[in-house]
Design a protein around this motif. Structure first.
Motif, PDB file in Angstrom:
ATOM      1  N   ALA A  61     -43.084  32.851 -10.651  1.00  0.00           N
ATOM      2  CA  ALA A  61     -42.911  31.396 -10.752  1.00  0.00           C
ATOM      3  C   ALA A  61     -44.099  30.641 -10.177  1.00  0.00           C
ATOM      4  CB  ALA A  61     -41.625  30.988 -10.035  1.00  0.00           C
ATOM      5  N   ALA A  62     -44.700  31.173  -9.114  1.00  0.00           N
ATOM      6  CA  ALA A  62     -45.785  30.462  -8.436  1.00  0.00           C
ATOM      7  C   ALA A  62     -46.997  30.273  -9.332  1.00  0.00           C
ATOM      8  CB  ALA A  62     -46.184  31.216  -7.174  1.00  0.00           C
ATOM      9  N   PHE A  63     -47.227  31.234 -10.256  1.00  0.00           N
ATOM     10  CA  PHE A  63     -48.417  31.168 -11.093  1.00  0.00           C
ATOM     11  C   PHE A  63     -48.090  31.044 -12.582  1.00  0.00           C
ATOM     12  CE2 PHE A  63     -49.820  33.246  -7.197  1.00  0.00           C
ATOM     13  CZ  PHE A  63     -50.972  32.546  -6.922  1.00  0.00           C
ATOM     14  N   GLY A  64     -46.834  30.840 -12.902  1.00  0.00           N
ATOM     15  CA  GLY A  64     -46.463  30.725 -14.309  1.00  0.00           C
ATOM     16  C   GLY A  64     -46.754  31.998 -15.074  1.00  0.00           C
ATOM     17  N   GLY A  65     -46.689  33.126 -14.405  1.00  0.00           N
ATOM     18  CA  GLY A  65     -46.965  34.426 -15.014  1.00  0.00           C
ATOM     19  C   GLY A  65     -47.560  35.363 -14.001  1.00  0.00           C
ATOM     20  N   VAL A  99     -38.945  44.267 -15.762  1.00  0.00           N
ATOM     21  CA  VAL A  99     -40.060  43.459 -15.271  1.00  0.00           C
ATOM     22  C   VAL A  99     -40.698  42.676 -16.418  1.00  0.00           C
ATOM     23  CG1 VAL A  99     -42.437  43.627 -14.392  1.00  0.00           C
ATOM     24  CG2 VAL A  99     -40.590  44.858 -13.241  1.00  0.00           C
ATOM     25  N   GLN A 100     -40.982  43.374 -17.493  1.00  0.00           N
ATOM     26  CA  GLN A 100     -41.657  42.741 -18.628  1.00  0.00           C
ATOM     27  C   GLN A 100     -40.804  41.637 -19.241  1.00  0.00           C
ATOM     28  OE1 GLN A 100     -44.864  42.475 -19.304  1.00  0.00           O
ATOM     29  NE2 GLN A 100     -45.088  44.665 -19.717  1.00  0.00           N
ATOM     30  N   GLU A 105     -39.838  36.056 -20.563  1.00  0.00           N
ATOM     31  CA  GLU A 105     -38.786  35.080 -20.858  1.00  0.00           C
ATOM     32  C   GLU A 105     -38.690  33.952 -19.836  1.00  0.00           C
ATOM     33  OE1 GLU A 105     -35.111  37.090 -21.494  1.00  0.00           O
ATOM     34  OE2 GLU A 105     -35.836  38.145 -23.284  1.00  0.00           O
ATOM     35  N   HIS A 106     -39.349  34.095 -18.680  1.00  0.00           N
ATOM     36  CA  HIS A 106     -39.221  33.076 -17.644  1.00  0.00           C
ATOM     37  C   HIS A 106     -40.545  32.379 -17.349  1.00  0.00           C
ATOM     38  CE1 HIS A 106     -35.561  35.440 -17.036  1.00  0.00           C
ATOM     39  NE2 HIS A 106     -35.044  34.374 -16.425  1.00  0.00           N
ATOM     40  N   GLY A 110     -45.141  32.994 -21.906  1.00  0.00           N
ATOM     41  CA  GLY A 110     -44.613  34.319 -22.197  1.00  0.00           C
ATOM     42  C   GLY A 110     -45.679  35.403 -22.282  1.00  0.00           C
ATOM     43  N   ILE A 111     -46.649  35.366 -21.367  1.00  0.00           N
ATOM     44  CA  ILE A 111     -47.730  36.358 -21.383  1.00  0.00           C
ATOM     45  C   ILE A 111     -47.247  37.624 -20.676  1.00  0.00           C
ATOM     46  CG2 ILE A 111     -50.100  36.847 -20.690  1.00  0.00           C
ATOM     47  CD1 ILE A 111     -50.573  33.813 -20.578  1.00  0.00           C
TER      48      ILE A 111
END
Length: 782
Positions: A61-65, A99-100, A105-106, A110-111
């Motif tokens: 969440a902190a880095f959007g991926g 994990v993937q 999905e979150h 979606g990378i």
């Protein structure tokens, strides 16, 4: 609905990367170049299975991926992961899919995340196949066999969800006091280059990208001290330490890992000359450069603070961090003007390109059966996973990785000395005493960077001998002494066993086995004092000043040999220990470089002649630490040696005996003169087997410059090898195609070219037993 360009699998990779990069925020970009989380912190036991941790969710969440996640499946004493809480063959793939799925999905774009695993000599995971260590691979001198092993293990790694394998391939044993000698293919750049190519090609066949470690010169640290300074010049760096890296890059490696050491005063992770000028501008490398664990944070001492340290490394050419606190603050570096966003975009593009090329965007992560917590949990076996442990290694219809590993172990066992009588043993010899601290331990024959093994797995030397003997043959065992120290308590029992036997097999050497009592540095290296206390004599952080076998082992050898019983010494080791003169004390000496879990059976096969000894030394064996360096390809200055001891190695690079006798004819060149602009000829040598057993010969080709050239020549340099199987009484011919790669040397601009002059092309069974033919290289036509 029209898919974004980056989601179109038919679009060129460059277009997909450009489209995706243009959609990303600064925070998301920083997330893609980070790999700061330990993989074993991403999951925890729950409800009979595993679920993702809050720490993992927060990181995403902190880095959007997330750019990459290191060691999701890693297990060992340093990580503290074992069978009670780790991921085994049943649930490794399902947790990787979990994990993937969460990352895809979150997050807004979606990378997928690169899943990065250690594959030093097999997959360092619970139920992962353990291969013989790289020094054993080097002793086999068989790139095809290693490519087969790399493919089999990589298929296993890929089946558990991973994409990138970290493999030590670039370091060389220039000082055997270095504890990481076992991770090297040997001391020679040509041999390491051929095996590095095999590694990359084998892993690629299984869909796994390789990150080659360590770039560059880590095997040349002063005093054999781990992570210490180097005193390399640019020519030495290119001639010796960059050869395997250049070959691996040309073969298609996905990445290289910057080493801890410095070159010319600048740490490798911030060395623009290495990471940009050489690697990218000169070699055209397009993959990623990964930092070693915590290496970027070490730059704070130079840069002043973590923000500046991260900017310094990225600007030099490092694309992906590992466990550091500096890269997560790259957005601050951009805002402070320490780093341009263009430079950051370049690194992000390389990471994304790697993900596209490895197919991450085109694979839908398997969906877990929800077990509470919004589906971010999975019961053991809820997702498709590898089969039962006995069959899990059969990747894509390929060979069993454990079987290939055993073949490497057999091929690598090297007969260093032999009186011509004691070996091979007869299965019905009568009574055999198997003695020594390495005779009955799987842990001590599998090397560093190894996950815990299930009880009962593997074959020790003692077990291998017991399985090989005929019914009625008595096999006794006594440990005799501890691996380290000089406690004589166990010697009388071993002497009694030897005195009552027809032959004594004395298994000595070292150990890299970590334990829960070993203390580790932040990067996973063993702390020297704790390593010694736990019995480690080799491995990362376990450097030695004295290369002799420990006093207790030497005392045991003297006591057993004094019984008059024929003695066969087997050295299970991860570095070339300095050997005393053993004539009169041992009838034969075998070296088995940490041969892996099934190594005991491989040793027994050679002891009893089921298989011929085929191994050849990938390193020179010193007489003592006092006359280092001892590598064969030093500069040819006509040094005359020491006054008090011989300066020659106990056993030379390339050495290895067999159970038969062979004769080498002189090398025959198809031409005695070639032009520097288009050199092409063949070199042939006839090998005749004059004995009664089949001969497995590794015919070696060396180049020796006699005149001409830019820099002072080396004594000789390996430039080819051919493996021959010669029947008793028969002969065979080794043929070498000699061209530009064989004859090239470094010019003043450090480019590989063929320089005019006179060279000798030498062939033989070892670097100290060669015969040569002269070749004149004329200047290129103008």
């Amino acid at each position: 609905m029209t898919l974004p360009r980056y989601r179109d699998p038919a679009a060129p990779v460059a277009d997909r990367v450009r489209d995706l990069l243009g959609r990303m925020t600064l925070t998301e970009k920083v997330g893609q170049v980070n790999q700061r989380m330990y993989g074993w912190h991403a999951y925890e036991r729950a409800d009979g299975g595993h679920r993702l941790t809050e720490a993992f969710r927060d990181e995403v969440a902190a880095f959007g991926g997330m750019g990459a996640l290191y060691g999701l499946q890693r297990a060992d004493a340093w990580s503290g992961v074992g069978f009670d809480d780790g991921l085994d063959a049943r649930d490794g793939a399902s947790t990787a899919a979990l994990v993937q799925r969460h990352v895809v999905e979150h997050t807004r774009l979606g990378i997928p995340v690169l899943l990065v695993e250690e594959m030093p000599h097999g997959h360092q995971a619970l139920d992962g196949t353990v291969l013989p260590v790289n020094l054993s691979v080097g002793a086999a001198w068989d790139p095809r066999l290693y490519a087969e092993a790399a493919a089999a293990v990589s298929a296993e790694l890929r089946s558990r969800g991973a994409h990138l394998a970290l493999v030590s391939a670039l370091d060389l044993v220039r000082d055997p006091r270095w504890g990481r000698a076992e991770e090297c293919f040997g001391e020679d750049p040509y041999l390491a280059a051929r095996l590095t190519e095999a590694l990359v090609e084998g892993a690629g066949a299984a869909g796994v990208g390789v990150v080659l470690k360590h770039f560059a010169g880590q095997g040349a640290t002063v005093g054999g001290r781990n992570s210490a300074a180097t005193e390399l010049g640019a020519r030495e760096l290119h001639e010796i330490h960059l050869v395997a890296a250049r070959a691996g890059v040309a073969a298609g490696a996905s990445g290289v890992m910057a080493a801890y050491n410095e070159f010319d005063g600048v740490p490798c992770v911030a060395n623009r000359y290495l990471l940009t000028e050489v690697l990218r501008e000169r070699w055209g490398f397009e993959g990623i450069v990964m930092a070693d664990g915590g290496a970027v944070d070490r730059l704070v001492r130079l840069a002043g603070d973590p923000v500046a340290a991260g900017a310094l490394a990225l600007d030099a050419g490092c694309d992906l961090s590992l466990w550091d606190a500096s890269f997560p603050r790259l957005a601050e570096a951009v805002e402070r003007g320490l780093l341009s966003e263009t430079a950051l975009d370049t690194a992000v593009a390389r990471v994304l390109t790697t993900k596209f090329r490895l197919g991450l965007f085109d694979e839908e992560p398997a969906r877990a059966g929800a077990v509470g917590d919004g589906g971010d949990a999975v019961r053991d076996g809820a997702l498709p996973a590898p089969g039962a442990p006995a069959a899990r290694h059969q990747g894509r219809g390929g060979p069993d990785a454990g079987d290939v590993g055993e073949r490497i172990a057999r091929a690598s066992i090297t007969l260093l000395a032999h009186d011509g009588a004691v070996l091979p043993l007869s299965p019905s010899v009568g009574r055999i005493a198997v003695l020594g601290p390495n005779a009955d331990s799987v842990d001590q024959q599998i090397g560093d960077y190894t996950a815990p093994q299930r009880p009962g797995r593997g074959v020790t030397v003692l077990q291998g001998v017991r399985a090989a003997v005929a019914p009625g043959t008595e096999v006794t065992h006594a440990r005799g002494c501890e691996l380290v120290g000089d406690d004589p308590t166990g010697v009388p029992e071993a002497v009694a066993a030897a005195a009552g036997a027809d032959v004594a097999v004395l298994v000595l050497g070292g150990s890299s086995a970590r334990s829960r009592t070993t203390v580790f540095d932040d990067n996973g290296a063993a702390v020297a004092g704790s390593a010694t206390a736990s019995g480690m004599t080799c491995g990362e952080g376990v450097d030695l000043a004295d290369l002799a076998l420990p006093a207790g082992q030497l005392a045991l050898l003297d006591a057993v040999s004094a019984t008059g019983t024929p003695v066969v010494v087997v050295l299970v080791q991860g570095r070339p220990h300095a050997l005393p003169e053993l004539r009169g004390r041992a009838g034969a000496v075998l070296s088995a470089w940490y041969p892996g879990p099934r190594g005991g059976r491989a040793v027994a096969d050679v002891l009893f002649g089921v298989h011929e000894p085929r191994g050849r030394l990938p390193v020179s064996v010193p007489r003592s630490a006092a006359h280092l360096p001892v590598f064969y390809n030093g500069k040819d200055h006509g040094y005359r040696g020491y006054v008090d001891v011989s300066d020659r190695p106990r056993h030379a690079f390339g050495h290895g005996l067999s159970y038969t006798d062979v004769e080498y004819g002189p090398p025959r060149l198809s031409r005695s003169r070639v032009g520097a602009d288009a050199p092409a000829l063949t070199c042939r040598v006839t090998v005749r087997n004059t004995g009664r057993r089949a001969a497995h010969e590794t015919v070696q080709l060396y180049l020796r410059r006699l005149s001409g050239g830019t820099s002072w020549p080396r004594v000789r340099e390996l430039r080819g090898f051919v493996r021959l199987l010669v029947a008793p009484g028969a002969e065979a011919e080794a043929v070498f195609e000699v061209g530009q790669d064989t004859l090239a040397s470094l010019d003043r601009e450090l480019a590989w070219v063929v320089e005019p002059g006179t060279v000798a092309l030498e062939t033989g069974p070892a670097s100290d037993r060669t015969a040569g033919a002269l070749l004149e290289i004329t200047p290129a036509a103008r």
